[in-house]
Design a protein around this motif. Structure first.
Motif, PDB file in Angstrom:
ATOM      1  N   LEU A   1      -4.216  -3.300  -7.338  1.00 65.10           N
ATOM      2  CA  LEU A   1      -3.458  -3.973  -6.287  1.00 65.10           C
ATOM      3  C   LEU A   1      -3.572  -3.222  -4.974  1.00 65.10           C
ATOM      4  O   LEU A   1      -3.571  -3.833  -3.901  1.00 65.10           O
ATOM      5  CB  LEU A   1      -1.988  -4.111  -6.704  1.00 65.10           C
ATOM      6  CG  LEU A   1      -1.082  -4.906  -5.760  1.00 65.10           C
ATOM      7  CD1 LEU A   1      -1.662  -6.286  -5.471  1.00 65.10           C
ATOM      8  CD2 LEU A   1       0.326  -5.021  -6.343  1.00 65.10           C
ATOM      9  N   PHE A   2      -3.684  -1.901  -5.043  1.00 67.57           N
ATOM     10  CA  PHE A   2      -3.880  -1.119  -3.829  1.00 67.57           C
ATOM     11  C   PHE A   2      -5.195  -1.521  -3.154  1.00 67.57           C
ATOM     12  O   PHE A   2      -5.262  -1.658  -1.931  1.00 67.57           O
ATOM     13  CB  PHE A   2      -3.888   0.378  -4.153  1.00 67.57           C
ATOM     14  CG  PHE A   2      -3.938   1.263  -2.940  1.00 67.57           C
ATOM     15  CD1 PHE A   2      -2.768   1.652  -2.291  1.00 67.57           C
ATOM     16  CD2 PHE A   2      -5.152   1.704  -2.431  1.00 67.57           C
ATOM     17  CE1 PHE A   2      -2.812   2.466  -1.163  1.00 67.57           C
ATOM     18  CE2 PHE A   2      -5.209   2.514  -1.305  1.00 67.57           C
ATOM     19  CZ  PHE A   2      -4.029   2.903  -0.678  1.00 67.57           C
ATOM     20  N   ARG A   3      -6.238  -1.732  -3.945  1.00 66.36           N
ATOM     21  CA  ARG A   3      -7.520  -2.174  -3.386  1.00 66.36           C
ATOM     22  C   ARG A   3      -7.370  -3.527  -2.693  1.00 66.36           C
ATOM     23  O   ARG A   3      -7.949  -3.768  -1.636  1.00 66.36           O
ATOM     24  CB  ARG A   3      -8.594  -2.266  -4.476  1.00 66.36           C
ATOM     25  CG  ARG A   3      -9.130  -0.933  -4.921  1.00 66.36           C
ATOM     26  CD  ARG A   3     -10.436  -1.084  -5.699  1.00 66.36           C
ATOM     27  NE  ARG A   3     -10.277  -1.852  -6.921  1.00 66.36           N
ATOM     28  CZ  ARG A   3      -9.916  -1.329  -8.071  1.00 66.36           C
ATOM     29  NH1 ARG A   3      -9.637  -0.033  -8.166  1.00 66.36           N
ATOM     30  NH2 ARG A   3      -9.820  -2.089  -9.155  1.00 66.36           N
TER      31      ARG A   3
ATOM     32  N   GLY B   1     -12.768   4.555   3.805  1.00 66.19           N
ATOM     33  CA  GLY B   1     -13.081   3.456   4.706  1.00 66.19           C
ATOM     34  C   GLY B   1     -13.699   2.263   4.019  1.00 66.19           C
ATOM     35  O   GLY B   1     -13.661   1.137   4.543  1.00 66.19           O
ATOM     36  N   LEU B   2     -14.264   2.486   2.809  1.00 62.00           N
ATOM     37  CA  LEU B   2     -14.822   1.371   2.046  1.00 62.00           C
ATOM     38  C   LEU B   2     -13.742   0.386   1.630  1.00 62.00           C
ATOM     39  O   LEU B   2     -14.020  -0.797   1.438  1.00 62.00           O
ATOM     40  CB  LEU B   2     -15.545   1.896   0.803  1.00 62.00           C
ATOM     41  CG  LEU B   2     -16.825   2.701   1.039  1.00 62.00           C
ATOM     42  CD1 LEU B   2     -17.337   3.279  -0.278  1.00 62.00           C
ATOM     43  CD2 LEU B   2     -17.891   1.835   1.696  1.00 62.00           C
ATOM     44  N   GLY B   3     -12.512   0.868   1.471  1.00 60.77           N
ATOM     45  CA  GLY B   3     -11.424  -0.023   1.087  1.00 60.77           C
ATOM     46  C   GLY B   3     -11.152  -1.104   2.111  1.00 60.77           C
ATOM     47  O   GLY B   3     -10.755  -2.223   1.765  1.00 60.77           O
ATOM     48  N   LEU B   4     -11.364  -0.798   3.379  1.00 61.83           N
ATOM     49  CA  LEU B   4     -11.144  -1.762   4.452  1.00 61.83           C
ATOM     50  C   LEU B   4     -12.392  -2.590   4.746  1.00 61.83           C
ATOM     51  O   LEU B   4     -12.305  -3.627   5.409  1.00 61.83           O
ATOM     52  CB  LEU B   4     -10.721  -1.034   5.738  1.00 61.83           C
ATOM     53  CG  LEU B   4      -9.435  -0.217   5.661  1.00 61.83           C
ATOM     54  CD1 LEU B   4      -9.256   0.596   6.945  1.00 61.83           C
ATOM     55  CD2 LEU B   4      -8.225  -1.097   5.433  1.00 61.83           C
TER      56      LEU B   4
ATOM     57  N   ALA C   1       0.811  -1.212   0.000  1.00 64.52           N
ATOM     58  CA  ALA C   1       0.000   0.000   0.000  1.00 64.52           C
ATOM     59  C   ALA C   1       0.848   1.267   0.000  1.00 64.52           C
ATOM     60  O   ALA C   1       0.505   2.266  -0.642  1.00 64.52           O
ATOM     61  CB  ALA C   1      -0.935   0.003   1.213  1.00 64.52           C
ATOM     62  N   ARG C   2       1.972   1.244   0.671  1.00 65.35           N
ATOM     63  CA  ARG C   2       2.828   2.433   0.741  1.00 65.35           C
ATOM     64  C   ARG C   2       3.507   2.724  -0.605  1.00 65.35           C
ATOM     65  O   ARG C   2       3.765   3.875  -0.922  1.00 65.35           O
ATOM     66  CB  ARG C   2       3.910   2.223   1.799  1.00 65.35           C
ATOM     67  CG  ARG C   2       3.465   2.426   3.247  1.00 65.35           C
ATOM     68  CD  ARG C   2       4.712   2.687   4.040  1.00 65.35           C
ATOM     69  NE  ARG C   2       4.632   2.623   5.477  1.00 65.35           N
ATOM     70  CZ  ARG C   2       4.402   3.678   6.262  1.00 65.35           C
ATOM     71  NH1 ARG C   2       4.116   4.855   5.720  1.00 65.35           N
ATOM     72  NH2 ARG C   2       4.429   3.554   7.576  1.00 65.35           N
TER      73      ARG C   2
END
Length: 237
Positions: free
Chosen positions: A52-54, A107-110, A43-44
């Motif tokens: 891939l970040f998702r 926050g939807l990503g988590l 993610a960083r």
């Protein structure tokens, strides 16, 4: 039980220590799980594409929620019949409500990862946008219930705890609707001292689970080194 790193925030100092005695101050867990470390690195990385970040956000939501649920989900004792005999068993108590509150958009990503572990939890969306000049949040969507059952376990998902504006606004909305801070858990990816200090002063006893704690914010209120704008990177905007 595997040791987890515990950061305790008091109103005047920041102390780093191992998992020790419970005290009435904000507790911040940074689980030393290799999968959490791996997905944090993904993610960083500025070169990580949105798709891939998702995936990284989903996995971080999953594993951080797993850690948060360890001593938080209500259980009850029962008995089950095995093919050979009866035996005692522990199950999640279905009578105690569980709620997940993703702070939109990021926050939807988590959320997806959290829902894999809490499939029966109610999901209440709260949309907050930060004014880039004042750094203050304003609410554009509020789907919280009028009143929470006082026993409700509330899990908040928000990738970045930076200035503390959004999370403080969220906690204010939740508590005025009856949510108990001591039964509330915050799952984030990166946290910074300004937000944690505000939470500590206002909500002692609250618990945060994060993949890492970064030391500072830049002049625009972004966490450094952080991971950039989590919402933009999640949705490719």
């Amino acid at each position: 039980m595997q040791e987890r790193v515990l950061w305790c925030f008091s109103s005047c100092t920041i102390k780093s220590r191992l998992f020790l005695a419970m005290t009435l101050q904000l507790r911040v867990y940074v689980p030393p799980h290799p999968l959490i470390k791996h997905w944090l690195a993904v993610a960083r990385d500025a070169g990580t594409p949105s798709v891939l970040f998702r995936s990284a956000m989903t996995e971080l939501g999953r594993w951080l929620t797993y850690e948060a649920a360890r001593d938080w989900l209500p259980t009850q004792e029962t008995a089950v019949q095995t093919p050979l005999d009866t035996c005692p068993a522990t199950v999640i108590d279905p009578q105690i409500p569980v709620a997940v509150v993703p702070i939109l958009r990021a926050g939807l990503g988590l959320l997806e990862g959290a829902q894999t572990l809490l499939p029966l939890a109610s999901v209440y969306h709260l949309g907050l946008a930060r004014d880039e000049e004042t750094l203050q949040p304003h609410c554009y969507l509020n789907k919280l219930p009028e009143k929470f059952d006082p026993q409700t376990r509330v899990l908040i998902t928000d990738p970045m705890l930076a200035t503390g504006g959004s999370i403080m606004a969220t906690m204010a909305e939740l508590t005025q609707r009856g949510a108990d801070p001591s039964l509330t858990r915050i799952v984030c990816v990166v946290a910074a001292p300004p937000a944690l200090q505000k939470l500590s002063e206002a909500y002692p006893g609250l618990i945060v689970y994060t993949a890492t704690i970064d030391e500072k914010l830049n002049s625009k209120g972004f966490i450094v080194p952080g991971l950039g704008d989590a919402g933009d990177r999640t949705f490719g905007t």
